[in-house]
Scaffold this motif. Structure first.
Motif, PDB file in Angstrom:
ATOM      1  N   GLU A 255       0.676  -1.381   0.008  1.00  0.00           N
ATOM      2  CA  GLU A 255       0.160  -0.107   0.148  1.00  0.00           C
ATOM      3  C   GLU A 255       0.665   1.246   0.015  1.00  0.00           C
ATOM      4  O   GLU A 255       2.065   1.238   0.481  1.00  0.00           O
ATOM      5  N   VAL A 256       0.363   2.285  -0.608  1.00  0.00           N
ATOM      6  CA  VAL A 256       1.124   3.579  -0.781  1.00  0.00           C
ATOM      7  C   VAL A 256       0.808   4.125   0.541  1.00  0.00           C
ATOM      8  O   VAL A 256      -0.142   4.314   1.102  1.00  0.00           O
ATOM      9  N   GLU A 257       2.016   4.878   1.313  1.00  0.00           N
ATOM     10  CA  GLU A 257       1.943   5.192   2.467  1.00  0.00           C
ATOM     11  C   GLU A 257       2.796   6.484   2.725  1.00  0.00           C
ATOM     12  O   GLU A 257       3.744   6.105   2.255  1.00  0.00           O
ATOM     13  N   PRO A 258       2.539   7.470   3.219  1.00  0.00           N
ATOM     14  CA  PRO A 258       3.347   8.599   3.614  1.00  0.00           C
ATOM     15  C   PRO A 258       4.352   8.035   4.646  1.00  0.00           C
ATOM     16  O   PRO A 258       4.259   7.109   5.491  1.00  0.00           O
ATOM     17  N   ARG A 259       5.544   8.775   4.482  1.00  0.00           N
ATOM     18  CA  ARG A 259       6.710   8.429   5.539  1.00  0.00           C
ATOM     19  C   ARG A 259       6.382   8.823   6.700  1.00  0.00           C
ATOM     20  O   ARG A 259       6.788   7.997   7.635  1.00  0.00           O
ATOM     21  N   ASP A 260       5.769   9.706   7.091  1.00  0.00           N
ATOM     22  CA  ASP A 260       5.350   9.938   8.439  1.00  0.00           C
ATOM     23  C   ASP A 260       3.795  10.518   8.379  1.00  0.00           C
ATOM     24  O   ASP A 260       3.412  11.339   7.650  1.00  0.00           O
ATOM     25  N   ARG A 261       3.018  10.097   9.396  1.00  0.00           N
ATOM     26  CA  ARG A 261       1.545  10.638   9.613  1.00  0.00           C
ATOM     27  C   ARG A 261       1.786  11.358  10.848  1.00  0.00           C
ATOM     28  O   ARG A 261       1.681  10.846  11.850  1.00  0.00           O
ATOM     29  N   VAL A 262       1.409  12.641  10.701  1.00  0.00           N
ATOM     30  CA  VAL A 262       1.907  13.603  11.949  1.00  0.00           C
ATOM     31  C   VAL A 262       0.420  14.056  11.951  1.00  0.00           C
ATOM     32  O   VAL A 262      -0.150  14.977  11.223  1.00  0.00           O
ATOM     33  N   PRO A 263      -0.113  14.267  13.084  1.00  0.00           N
ATOM     34  CA  PRO A 263      -1.502  14.974  13.632  1.00  0.00           C
ATOM     35  C   PRO A 263      -1.178  16.274  14.093  1.00  0.00           C
ATOM     36  O   PRO A 263      -0.271  16.520  14.712  1.00  0.00           O
ATOM     37  N   ALA A 264      -2.188  17.177  13.599  1.00  0.00           N
ATOM     38  CA  ALA A 264      -2.369  18.456  13.819  1.00  0.00           C
ATOM     39  C   ALA A 264      -3.196  18.666  15.006  1.00  0.00           C
ATOM     40  O   ALA A 264      -4.320  18.335  14.866  1.00  0.00           O
ATOM     41  N   ARG A 265      -2.937  18.741  16.319  1.00  0.00           N
ATOM     42  CA  ARG A 265      -3.745  18.736  17.571  1.00  0.00           C
ATOM     43  C   ARG A 265      -3.996  20.000  18.158  1.00  0.00           C
ATOM     44  O   ARG A 265      -3.318  20.917  17.944  1.00  0.00           O
ATOM     45  N   ALA A 266      -5.242  20.125  18.527  1.00  0.00           N
ATOM     46  CA  ALA A 266      -5.666  21.160  19.245  1.00  0.00           C
ATOM     47  C   ALA A 266      -5.011  21.458  20.674  1.00  0.00           C
ATOM     48  O   ALA A 266      -4.730  20.462  21.422  1.00  0.00           O
TER      49      ALA A 266
ATOM     50  N   LEU B  64       7.127   7.545  -7.410  1.00  0.00           N
ATOM     51  CA  LEU B  64       5.797   6.726  -6.924  1.00  0.00           C
ATOM     52  C   LEU B  64       4.771   7.824  -6.997  1.00  0.00           C
ATOM     53  O   LEU B  64       4.870   8.965  -6.513  1.00  0.00           O
ATOM     54  N   ASP B  65       3.570   7.177  -7.481  1.00  0.00           N
ATOM     55  CA  ASP B  65       2.528   8.168  -7.510  1.00  0.00           C
ATOM     56  C   ASP B  65       1.717   8.411  -6.254  1.00  0.00           C
ATOM     57  O   ASP B  65       1.302   7.286  -5.909  1.00  0.00           O
ATOM     58  N   ALA B  66       1.812   9.199  -5.700  1.00  0.00           N
ATOM     59  CA  ALA B  66       1.319   9.452  -4.388  1.00  0.00           C
ATOM     60  C   ALA B  66      -0.122  10.106  -4.186  1.00  0.00           C
ATOM     61  O   ALA B  66      -0.369  10.849  -3.240  1.00  0.00           O
ATOM     62  N   ARG B  67      -0.797  10.339  -5.214  1.00  0.00           N
ATOM     63  CA  ARG B  67      -2.147  10.983  -5.215  1.00  0.00           C
ATOM     64  C   ARG B  67      -3.031  10.494  -4.364  1.00  0.00           C
ATOM     65  O   ARG B  67      -3.806  10.910  -3.782  1.00  0.00           O
ATOM     66  N   PHE B  68      -3.000   8.931  -4.320  1.00  0.00           N
ATOM     67  CA  PHE B  68      -4.052   8.247  -3.480  1.00  0.00           C
ATOM     68  C   PHE B  68      -3.237   7.230  -2.364  1.00  0.00           C
ATOM     69  O   PHE B  68      -2.676   6.191  -2.715  1.00  0.00           O
ATOM     70  N   VAL B  69      -3.041   7.998  -1.152  1.00  0.00           N
ATOM     71  CA  VAL B  69      -2.609   7.164  -0.145  1.00  0.00           C
ATOM     72  C   VAL B  69      -3.451   5.964   0.272  1.00  0.00           C
ATOM     73  O   VAL B  69      -4.675   5.920   0.259  1.00  0.00           O
ATOM     74  N   GLY B  70      -2.972   4.799   0.457  1.00  0.00           N
ATOM     75  CA  GLY B  70      -3.744   3.613   0.679  1.00  0.00           C
ATOM     76  C   GLY B  70      -3.860   2.788  -0.454  1.00  0.00           C
ATOM     77  O   GLY B  70      -4.587   1.500  -0.437  1.00  0.00           O
ATOM     78  N   ARG B  71      -3.617   3.170  -1.786  1.00  0.00           N
ATOM     79  CA  ARG B  71      -3.659   2.284  -3.059  1.00  0.00           C
ATOM     80  C   ARG B  71      -2.888   1.213  -2.919  1.00  0.00           C
ATOM     81  O   ARG B  71      -1.822   1.338  -2.469  1.00  0.00           O
ATOM     82  N   ARG B  72      -3.524   0.049  -3.251  1.00  0.00           N
ATOM     83  CA  ARG B  72      -2.838  -1.203  -3.640  1.00  0.00           C
ATOM     84  C   ARG B  72      -2.000  -1.370  -4.620  1.00  0.00           C
ATOM     85  O   ARG B  72      -2.579  -1.009  -5.714  1.00  0.00           O
ATOM     86  N   VAL B  73      -0.699  -1.837  -4.508  1.00  0.00           N
ATOM     87  CA  VAL B  73       0.035  -2.010  -5.618  1.00  0.00           C
ATOM     88  C   VAL B  73       0.542  -3.344  -5.517  1.00  0.00           C
ATOM     89  O   VAL B  73       1.168  -3.829  -4.477  1.00  0.00           O
ATOM     90  N   GLN B  74       0.583  -4.235  -6.713  1.00  0.00           N
ATOM     91  CA  GLN B  74       1.220  -5.755  -6.521  1.00  0.00           C
ATOM     92  C   GLN B  74       2.740  -5.403  -6.756  1.00  0.00           C
ATOM     93  O   GLN B  74       3.186  -4.811  -7.672  1.00  0.00           O
ATOM     94  N   VAL B  75       3.300  -6.185  -5.719  1.00  0.00           N
ATOM     95  CA  VAL B  75       5.115  -6.342  -5.768  1.00  0.00           C
ATOM     96  C   VAL B  75       5.425  -7.894  -5.717  1.00  0.00           C
ATOM     97  O   VAL B  75       4.708  -8.539  -5.230  1.00  0.00           O
ATOM     98  N   ARG B  76       6.796  -8.105  -6.106  1.00  0.00           N
ATOM     99  CA  ARG B  76       7.125  -9.511  -6.093  1.00  0.00           C
ATOM    100  C   ARG B  76       8.386  -9.050  -5.422  1.00  0.00           C
ATOM    101  O   ARG B  76       9.286  -8.421  -5.500  1.00  0.00           O
ATOM    102  N   LEU B  77       8.479 -10.042  -4.072  1.00  0.00           N
ATOM    103  CA  LEU B  77       9.764 -10.092  -3.435  1.00  0.00           C
ATOM    104  C   LEU B  77      10.516 -11.027  -3.423  1.00  0.00           C
ATOM    105  O   LEU B  77      10.005 -12.446  -3.729  1.00  0.00           O
ATOM    106  N   PRO B  78      11.776 -11.101  -3.534  1.00  0.00           N
ATOM    107  CA  PRO B  78      12.806 -12.120  -3.569  1.00  0.00           C
ATOM    108  C   PRO B  78      12.933 -12.858  -2.243  1.00  0.00           C
ATOM    109  O   PRO B  78      13.153 -12.388  -1.420  1.00  0.00           O
ATOM    110  N   VAL B  79      12.220 -13.989  -2.081  1.00  0.00           N
ATOM    111  CA  VAL B  79      12.368 -14.840  -0.877  1.00  0.00           C
ATOM    112  C   VAL B  79      13.214 -15.985  -1.019  1.00  0.00           C
ATOM    113  O   VAL B  79      13.248 -16.997  -0.099  1.00  0.00           O
TER     114      VAL B  79
END
Length: 327
Positions: free
Chosen positions: A42-53, A246-261
């Motif tokens: 899934e496409v994720e931001p490196r940091d998720r920072v909350p702006a709090r009251a 990487l296209d970052a327009r949609f956070v949480g978008r699923r992308v298929q990858v292949r891992l060397p195992v």
């Protein structure tokens, strides 16, 4: 009639002469083949920072919405607490009263000093007038400090973006009541990457820096396994993959990858070396007595240097000379 029949037999041969086929031999040796595990990331931001009251109150202004780009320190929302305004008004009223008292006390002290010089009043009376002035000045200083605290609380009604990035979520609305510490907006910063999770049995086969194959939008790309998280949850290992552009327009978008195992040794022959007949696959083997066909069981296809190879699961052995063809 006989002449016509002869032409029919010769024509195919003439066509074969027009497209010559060359052959060469390939001596088989075991080659290492990388084993790939297809998973979704899934496409994720490196940091998720909350702006709090920082204070509680009513949201009077909401400056951002999902998808907005903000800079560090930019105002996200404005919160007002009417109680703080009332405190400021009460402190100002007390300051006005104390300033009036201080002005009168200073006049009394000035007059007392004049009378003390002529011996009209005692020293203790003069000291009492001085003490009164000092007490009033202390009270005024204390109220001013209290007013600064309340003023600072009012300024903290501005909710600021802690880092530059994209607003991912705004769980509040204008006019809503919010408590101190609640989240006003979630900001994704530091760029984006792919986060994936795989079974824990593959944990020992993953290495930071491995090349990851990514498929999407009709094209194949490569990324780098940047980080492997040490905490295993629900039998899964999480890892981050860095992908350039990487296209970052949609956070949480699923992308298929292949891992060397892992990897294994196998025999590879060019795809052009295989022929099919009667539902079986054959390759030609060069021997001292000539060439012969051998039945083989093909496996997966492997691309190497732009050439398509086929893994041979059985039917060949190391040292066999496979005849390959190409035009």
């Amino acid at each position: 009639m006989r002449r016509t029949h002869l032409l029919t037999i010769l024509l195919p041969g003439m066509l074969l002469i027009g497209t010559p086929i060359f052959s060469e031999t390939l001596t088989l040796t075991p080659q290492a083949i990388t084993e790939w595990k297809p998973v979704y990331a899934e496409v994720e931001p490196r940091d998720r920072v909350p702006a709090r009251a920082r204070i509680g109150g009513t949201i009077t202004t909401l400056d951002v919405t999902e998808g907005d780009v903000v800079e560090a320190g930019q105002r996200v929302a404005l919160i007002e607490d009417t109680k703080l305004l009332f405190q400021i008004e009460g402190i100002d009223a007390q300051l006005d009263a104390l300033n009036s008292q201080l002005e009168k006390a200073q006049d009394d002290l000035t007059r007392g000093e004049s009378l003390s010089e002529r011996g009209v009043i005692s020293t203790s009376s003069l000291q009492a007038l001085q003490t009164n002035v000092t007490v009033l000045e202390g009270q005024i200083t204390s109220l001013k400090a209290e007013r600064q605290v309340v003023s600072r609380q009012i300024e903290e009604g501005e909710v600021l973006a802690p880092e530059a990035g994209v607003v991912l979520d705004v769980p509040v609305s204008k006019g809503g009541v919010i408590m101190a510490g609640e989240e006003v907006a979630t900001i994704g910063s530091g760029g984006t990457f792919l986060r994936l999770g795989v079974s824990e049995r593959y944990a020992d086969t993953l290495t930071e820096g491995d090349t990851i194959q990514i498929s999407g939008a009709g094209e194949a790309r490569e990324g780098r396994l940047a980080k492997i998280y040490p905490l295993i949850e629900s039998g899964r290992v999480e890892a981050d993959v860095e992908v350039e552009g990487l296209d970052a327009r949609f956070v949480g978008r699923r992308v298929q990858v292949r891992l060397p195992v892992g990897s294994h040794d196998a025999f590879l022959v060019p795809q052009t070396a295989l022929t099919q007949s009667g539902g079986l696959d054959f390759v030609q083997i060069e021997q001292d007595t000539g060439t012969s066909e051998r039945v083989v069981v093909p496996g997966n296809e492997v691309m190497r240097d732009g050439v398509t190879y086929v893994e041979i699961l059985s039917g060949l052995a190391a040292g066999d000379k496979v005849v390959t063809r190409h035009e």
